[in-house]
Motif scaffolding. Structure first.
Motif, mmCIF file in Angstrom:
data_model
loop_
_atom_site.group_PDB
_atom_site.id
_atom_site.type_symbol
_atom_site.label_atom_id
_atom_site.label_comp_id
_atom_site.label_asym_id
_atom_site.label_seq_id
_atom_site.Cartn_x
_atom_site.Cartn_y
_atom_site.Cartn_z
ATOM 1 N N ALA A 209 46.883 30.823 46.000
ATOM 2 C CA ALA A 209 48.061 30.061 45.586
ATOM 3 C C ALA A 209 49.316 30.562 46.293
ATOM 4 O O ALA A 209 50.166 29.775 46.738
ATOM 5 C CB ALA A 209 48.230 30.163 44.073
ATOM 6 N N HIS A 210 49.428 31.867 46.415
ATOM 7 C CA HIS A 210 50.638 32.445 47.009
ATOM 8 C C HIS A 210 50.744 32.185 48.505
ATOM 9 O O HIS A 210 51.842 32.249 49.069
ATOM 10 C CB HIS A 210 50.680 33.946 46.724
ATOM 11 C CG HIS A 210 50.947 34.272 45.286
ATOM 12 N ND1 HIS A 210 51.031 35.558 44.799
ATOM 13 C CD2 HIS A 210 51.163 33.457 44.215
ATOM 14 C CE1 HIS A 210 51.283 35.526 43.505
ATOM 15 N NE2 HIS A 210 51.356 34.268 43.123
ATOM 16 N N LYS A 211 49.637 31.901 49.157
ATOM 17 C CA LYS A 211 49.706 31.562 50.583
ATOM 18 C C LYS A 211 50.498 30.276 50.796
ATOM 19 O O LYS A 211 51.111 30.080 51.852
ATOM 20 C CB LYS A 211 48.297 31.417 51.171
ATOM 21 C CG LYS A 211 47.600 32.740 51.385
ATOM 22 C CD LYS A 211 46.395 32.621 52.309
ATOM 23 C CE LYS A 211 45.319 31.725 51.752
ATOM 24 N NZ LYS A 211 44.123 31.681 52.652
ATOM 25 N N THR A 212 50.493 29.403 49.827
ATOM 26 C CA THR A 212 51.225 28.138 49.966
ATOM 27 C C THR A 212 52.608 28.205 49.325
ATOM 28 O O THR A 212 53.477 27.391 49.637
ATOM 29 C CB THR A 212 50.438 26.976 49.331
ATOM 30 O OG1 THR A 212 50.231 27.246 47.940
ATOM 31 C CG2 THR A 212 49.086 26.813 50.008
ATOM 32 N N THR A 213 52.818 29.174 48.412
ATOM 33 C CA THR A 213 54.102 29.265 47.719
ATOM 34 C C THR A 213 54.913 30.493 48.137
ATOM 35 O O THR A 213 55.982 30.746 47.581
ATOM 36 C CB THR A 213 53.884 29.321 46.199
ATOM 37 O OG1 THR A 213 53.142 30.515 45.871
ATOM 38 C CG2 THR A 213 53.114 28.098 45.705
ATOM 39 N N SER A 214 54.380 31.254 49.108
ATOM 40 C CA SER A 214 55.021 32.504 49.539
ATOM 41 C C SER A 214 55.189 33.481 48.386
ATOM 42 O O SER A 214 56.202 34.176 48.268
ATOM 43 C CB SER A 214 56.390 32.229 50.186
ATOM 44 O OG SER A 214 56.206 31.550 51.408
ATOM 45 N N GLY A 215 54.171 33.532 47.538
ATOM 46 C CA GLY A 215 54.190 34.461 46.410
ATOM 47 C C GLY A 215 53.852 35.879 46.839
ATOM 48 O O GLY A 215 53.525 36.146 48.006
ATOM 49 N N PRO A 216 53.894 36.830 45.907
ATOM 50 C CA PRO A 216 53.746 38.256 46.223
ATOM 51 C C PRO A 216 52.427 38.639 46.881
ATOM 52 O O PRO A 216 52.391 39.586 47.666
ATOM 53 C CB PRO A 216 53.870 38.933 44.848
ATOM 54 C CG PRO A 216 54.622 37.963 44.006
ATOM 55 C CD PRO A 216 54.221 36.613 44.481
ATOM 56 N N LEU A 217 51.335 37.941 46.584
ATOM 57 C CA LEU A 217 50.037 38.357 47.112
ATOM 58 C C LEU A 217 49.607 37.584 48.355
ATOM 59 O O LEU A 217 48.446 37.641 48.757
ATOM 60 C CB LEU A 217 48.950 38.227 46.032
ATOM 61 C CG LEU A 217 49.177 39.009 44.730
ATOM 62 C CD1 LEU A 217 47.915 38.980 43.869
ATOM 63 C CD2 LEU A 217 49.621 40.440 44.986
ATOM 64 N N LYS A 218 50.548 36.890 48.990
ATOM 65 C CA LYS A 218 50.167 36.008 50.102
ATOM 66 C C LYS A 218 49.538 36.763 51.272
ATOM 67 O O LYS A 218 48.652 36.231 51.954
ATOM 68 C CB LYS A 218 51.384 35.217 50.594
ATOM 69 C CG LYS A 218 52.542 36.065 51.120
ATOM 70 C CD LYS A 218 53.729 35.203 51.497
ATOM 71 C CE LYS A 218 54.890 36.017 52.040
ATOM 72 N NZ LYS A 218 55.433 36.971 51.043
#
Length: 252
Positions: A209-218
């Motif tokens: 999910a973070h890969k698309t939202t630039s979240g902490p675990l990307k």
């Protein structure tokens, strides 16, 4: 309660050298993440007592370039964070059980043990970059349910790994010399168990999910360099994972 990322909701299913550890520390059989795990490739070079079948032989390559990689992660910050993998289930390597779980660490005197058996140059360089009191997640690897089981801290900085010189040890390295040892280890001490076990499946869902939202675990190394048994974490990654303790696991 943290609102789960869209993807999560859409797919709920989905170096001063010091005296060797033999003189100061017990030698629990820890392991570097051995055989390929469900949903995770076997890490190469974790401190465990074993070299996993996917770990093959010590990685050859440009050690200096890997040192540079370590410095990129650690050199700019006064404090670094880590994830360190060990196998919690019994597995024999050259007749030696390389199992070492967080419960095994908890059972050690002062809940402290040396983190030996790392035979990957980049993982070794990360060990050498560790500083006293830095924190690391204890990650159960090569098992039915991999994930983060607890929190520990570095209580002794890198020094020669005694197992490289022991001929009967699964991690014996005949090319390493006592006057110029190739491999290092650190001592770790349990800080606490996680409030709840954080499984790989949950971390992976956030990573996707973070890969698309630039979240902490990307960009979490757990997914970009899956075979590394000793990995750096950013403070953002570390803090986010700690915050998950308060969340309900919604990945089954």
């Amino acid at each position: 309660m943290r609102e789960l990322p869209p993807l999560f909701r859409l797919t709920p299913e989905s170096s001063a050298l010091k005296a060797p550890c033999r003189e100061t520390m017990p030698r629990p059989r820890k392991r570097l993440a051995g055989a390929a795990e469900p949903d995770e490739k076997r890490p190469v070079g974790k401190r465990t007592k074993t070299k996993s079948p996917g770990e093959a032989s010590p990685e050859v390559g440009n050690s200096s370039s890997q040192e540079t990689s370590a410095s990129k992660h650690c050199g700019k910050n006064l404090r670094s964070y880590w994830l360190m993998k060990s196998e919690p289930e019994s597995r024999l390597e050259k007749g030696v059980d390389v199992k070492f779980s967080i419960e095994d660490l908890k059972a050690q005197p002062k809940q402290t043990a040396c983190w030996d058996g790392v035979r990957n140059y980049q993982a070794r360089n990360f060990l050498r970059a560790m500083k006293l009191e830095e924190e690391a997640f204890f990650y159960h690897s090569n098992c039915k349910k991999p994930g983060i089981a607890g929190l520990m801290k570095i209580v002794k900085e890198a020094y020669p790994d005694h197992t490289q010189f022991e001929k009967n040890n699964p991690h014996y390295d005949p090319s390493s010399k006592e006057d110029n040892p190739k491999w290092s280890m650190v001592d770790v001490q349990l800080v606490r168990m996680m409030k709840r076990f954080i499984p790989l499946a949950e971390l992976k869902a956030y990573h996707q999910a973070h890969k698309t939202t630039s979240g902490p675990l990307k960009n979490m190394v757990l997914f970009t360099r899956q075979r590394l048994s000793v990995q750096p974490l950013t403070q953002e990654e570390f803090d986010f994972i700690l915050s998950l303790e308060e969340e309900e696991n919604r990945v089954n």
